[in-house]
Design a protein around this motif. Structure first.
Motif, short mmCIF file in Angstrom:
data_model
loop_
_atom_site.label_atom_id
_atom_site.label_comp_id
_atom_site.label_asym_id
_atom_site.label_seq_id
_atom_site.Cartn_x
_atom_site.Cartn_y
_atom_site.Cartn_z
N VAL A 10 66.06 56.12 59.79
CA VAL A 10 67.28 56.68 59.64
C VAL A 10 68.02 55.23 60.16
O VAL A 10 68.94 55.37 59.36
CB VAL A 10 67.69 58.12 59.88
CG1 VAL A 10 66.55 58.93 58.64
CG2 VAL A 10 67.23 58.25 61.19
N THR A 11 67.92 54.65 61.42
CA THR A 11 69.03 54.64 62.11
C THR A 11 69.28 53.16 61.12
O THR A 11 70.13 52.49 61.18
CB THR A 11 68.34 53.54 63.29
OG1 THR A 11 66.98 52.83 63.11
CG2 THR A 11 68.14 55.29 64.17
N MET A 67 65.01 63.16 47.11
CA MET A 67 65.09 63.69 48.18
C MET A 67 64.00 64.77 48.60
O MET A 67 63.73 65.25 47.91
CB MET A 67 66.33 64.35 48.24
CG MET A 67 67.92 64.16 47.74
SD MET A 67 68.94 65.98 47.13
CE MET A 67 69.95 64.67 46.29
N GLY A 68 63.24 63.96 50.29
CA GLY A 68 61.91 64.42 50.67
C GLY A 68 61.53 63.58 51.07
O GLY A 68 61.79 62.10 50.75
N THR A 81 72.74 63.09 62.18
CA THR A 81 74.25 62.09 61.79
C THR A 81 73.78 62.05 59.93
O THR A 81 74.02 61.80 58.82
CB THR A 81 74.27 61.32 61.78
OG1 THR A 81 74.94 61.19 63.27
CG2 THR A 81 75.24 60.44 61.54
N TYR A 82 72.17 61.60 59.94
CA TYR A 82 71.81 61.42 58.52
C TYR A 82 71.68 62.38 57.24
O TYR A 82 72.32 62.06 56.07
CB TYR A 82 70.51 60.64 58.94
CG TYR A 82 70.00 60.68 57.44
CD1 TYR A 82 69.99 59.76 56.42
CD2 TYR A 82 69.24 61.51 56.99
CE1 TYR A 82 69.75 59.56 55.26
CE2 TYR A 82 68.34 61.07 55.92
CZ TYR A 82 68.79 60.30 54.57
OH TYR A 82 67.77 60.58 53.27
N ASP A 96 65.21 53.20 48.98
CA ASP A 96 65.12 53.58 50.89
C ASP A 96 67.36 54.42 50.71
O ASP A 96 67.42 53.40 51.44
CB ASP A 96 64.73 52.48 51.63
CG ASP A 96 64.42 52.77 52.93
OD1 ASP A 96 65.07 54.04 53.50
OD2 ASP A 96 63.55 52.94 53.16
N THR A 97 66.81 55.20 51.24
CA THR A 97 67.91 56.49 51.28
C THR A 97 67.90 56.37 53.39
O THR A 97 69.02 56.29 54.00
CB THR A 97 67.61 57.73 50.42
OG1 THR A 97 68.24 56.73 49.64
CG2 THR A 97 69.68 57.84 51.25
N GLY A 98 66.56 56.83 53.75
CA GLY A 98 66.08 56.69 55.55
C GLY A 98 65.08 56.43 55.64
O GLY A 98 65.09 56.88 56.00
#
Length: 488
Positions: free
Chosen positions: A430-431, A128-129, A310-311, A179-181
């Protein structure tokens, strides 16, 4: 050539030709880690003895004519992948000295193909970051420096900052990442290396500590596009232990790096306009692809402007659910309390860092009664519209080109007190996660301060070959050979 300066492809060829051994490569990287890691803080755990044993076994395997695709290649593993018998922390105090009794599917496949693991590299806590500043083991230093301000401590990006910094500084040939975002592509851009987030489902998530389950995806970071292709082929594949794993054949991604882009249609989204050096590099990338024979097509992604909010509803919501398992009862850190609830509260208060607590609170809020429909359900509806925008765009183009990040690497402390400013680092990445698409960052130039900037290529689902072809064309045209100032 010093062993640490090989590319992954070059090292594999050199070992095959007998120019260098895995033992020599591994020893050189371990020496470099000893020298640079006290400064960079890229590694949390170094497994030197295991690495040397694996390197000796790799040389014996190669001598028998039994080499696999990665035999003898020393790489780093993001400390989000469970590794049997080796501490796995997720960058968090709450996991403490957790040693998994099992291996993640991705690392199992890398071991199957002969890779040598140098150790576990640093990351933002629970991924997270965007800066690698939230790790409980301290931040990672970007090996690049500003030309006019060399004393500034630049961040490597996040969450895979340890992976990117290790590869850029030549203390690993390549590394796994997640990779999350944007947590592969943003650090790759900040550190001047290549990195790809494959299609959701291309790599198994089994054994990867979860952040947001519908967004997380494993992928490689490496020095070249071809190196990423080589590593991804070993990482990818169907896994019955992961219900989201796709039962799809794994192509020869490296072959796609040598394919022509002539006749391809490259989409340029109208909504991604920006100013400054990132805009200039984007225009240069468009020109490079046009010169390579591709046609440039204007496209529209009308809901992209809603991707970031949204993300940051969907991801924290899933995180608040996933992180509920860290309760001080079954594994990891435990802080005793007067009763069970007090034990939970004390353990989580002591074990989670500020950014993780912030996202858990956001996620719990948007899932709570009275807000679920207004926030979480609405975000999922917008996510569907974002996915549809891409589906409409594929009628007109074969791949999409955007900047990887709005700026080059920033310094520690810059924007980090403003969570919203930090979240904006993911605006271009993020898309692809929301739509589950493959996307790659490739280093394409330097800004006025001598820091790397990247270009992002987004492709259709399970069409990583086209992404690699376009990214490799940019790589050839850019001729990016700049090296960071802090390196082995």
């Amino acid at each position: 050539m010093e062993p640490v300066h090989f590319t992954l492809a070059g090292a594999l060829s050199a070992m095959e030709e007998g120019v260098v051994s895995s033992v020599e490569l591994t020893e050189a990287h371990l020496r470099a880690i000893d020298t640079l890691n006290p400064t960079l803080n890229a590694y949390i755990t170094v497994t030197a003895d295991r690495a040397m044993d694996a390197a000796r076994a790799a040389d014996e395997r190669r001598a028998r004519g039994d080499a696999g695709p990665l035999t003898g290649a020393p790489i780093a593993i993001k400390d989000l992948f469970c590794t049997a018998g080796v501490r796995t922390t997720a960058g968090s105090k709450i996991l403490g000295d957790f040693v998994p009794p099992y291996e993640s599917t991705v690392t199992t496949q890398l071991l199957r193909d002969g890779a040598v693991f140098l150790g576990k590299v640093n990351l933002d806590e629970f991924a997270m970051g965007s800066s690698n500043a939230s790790s409980a083991f301290g931040g990672v230093l970007n090996p690049w420096q500003r030309r006019d301000e060399p004393e500034a401590r630049l961040v490597p990006g996040g969450s895979s900052g340890g992976s990117a910094a290790a590869v850029a500084a030549r203390i690993a040939l390549a590394a796994t990442a997640t990779d999350t975002g944007g947590s592969i592509r943003q650090p790759a851009a900040f550190c001047g290396i290549a990195g790809i987030k494959p299609t959701y489902g291309r790599c198994s998530r089994f054994g990867i500590v979860a952040y947001a389950s519908s967004l997380d995806q494993a992928g490689p970071v490496a020095r070249t596009v071809e190196d990423c292709a080589i590593l991804l082929r070993s990482m990818a594949g169907f896994d019955p232990k992961d219900s989201t794993s796709a039962d799809r054949a794994v192509p020869d991604f490296a072959a796609a790096c040598h394919a022509s882009v002539k006749g391809m249609r490259i989409g340029v989204p109208a909504e991604y306009a920006l100013a400054g050096e990132a805009q200039a590099l984007w225009e240069q990338g468009i020109a490079w692809l046009r010169d390579a024979g591709a046609s440039i097509v204007p496209i529209s992604l009308p809901h992209a402007k809603f991707a970031l909010p949204t993300y940051y509803i969907v991801a924290p919501a899933e995180a608040s659910s996933n992180l509920a398992r860290y309760d001080g009862v079954r594994f990891g850190t435990r802080v005793p309390g007067e009763d069970l609830q007090d034990l939970y509260e004390r353990t989580r208060a002591a074990g989670f860092g500020a950014e993780v607590k912030r996202r858990i609170m956001i996620g719990t809020y948007v899932l709570s009664a009275g807000y679920y429909d207004a926030y979480y359900v609405k975000a999922q509806q917008v996510r569907a519209l974002i996915r549809r925008d891409f589906e409409n765009a594929w009628a007109d183009c074969d791949a999409i080109l955007t900047p990887s990040t709005p700026t080059a690497a920033f310094a520690e402390g810059e924007s980090q007190d403003d969570p919203v400013a930090m979240y904006l680092n993911d605006v271009f990445t993020v898309t692809a996660n929301l739509a589950g698409l493959p996307a790659m960052s490739v280093p394409a130039g330097l800004n006025s301060q001598g820091l790397p900037l990247g270009l992002q290529v987004i492709g259709r689902g399970f069409d990583e070959q086209t992404v690699f072809s376009v990214a490799a064309a940019i790589e050839r045209a850019a001729g990016f050979t700049a090296l960071p100032q802090v390196m082995a």
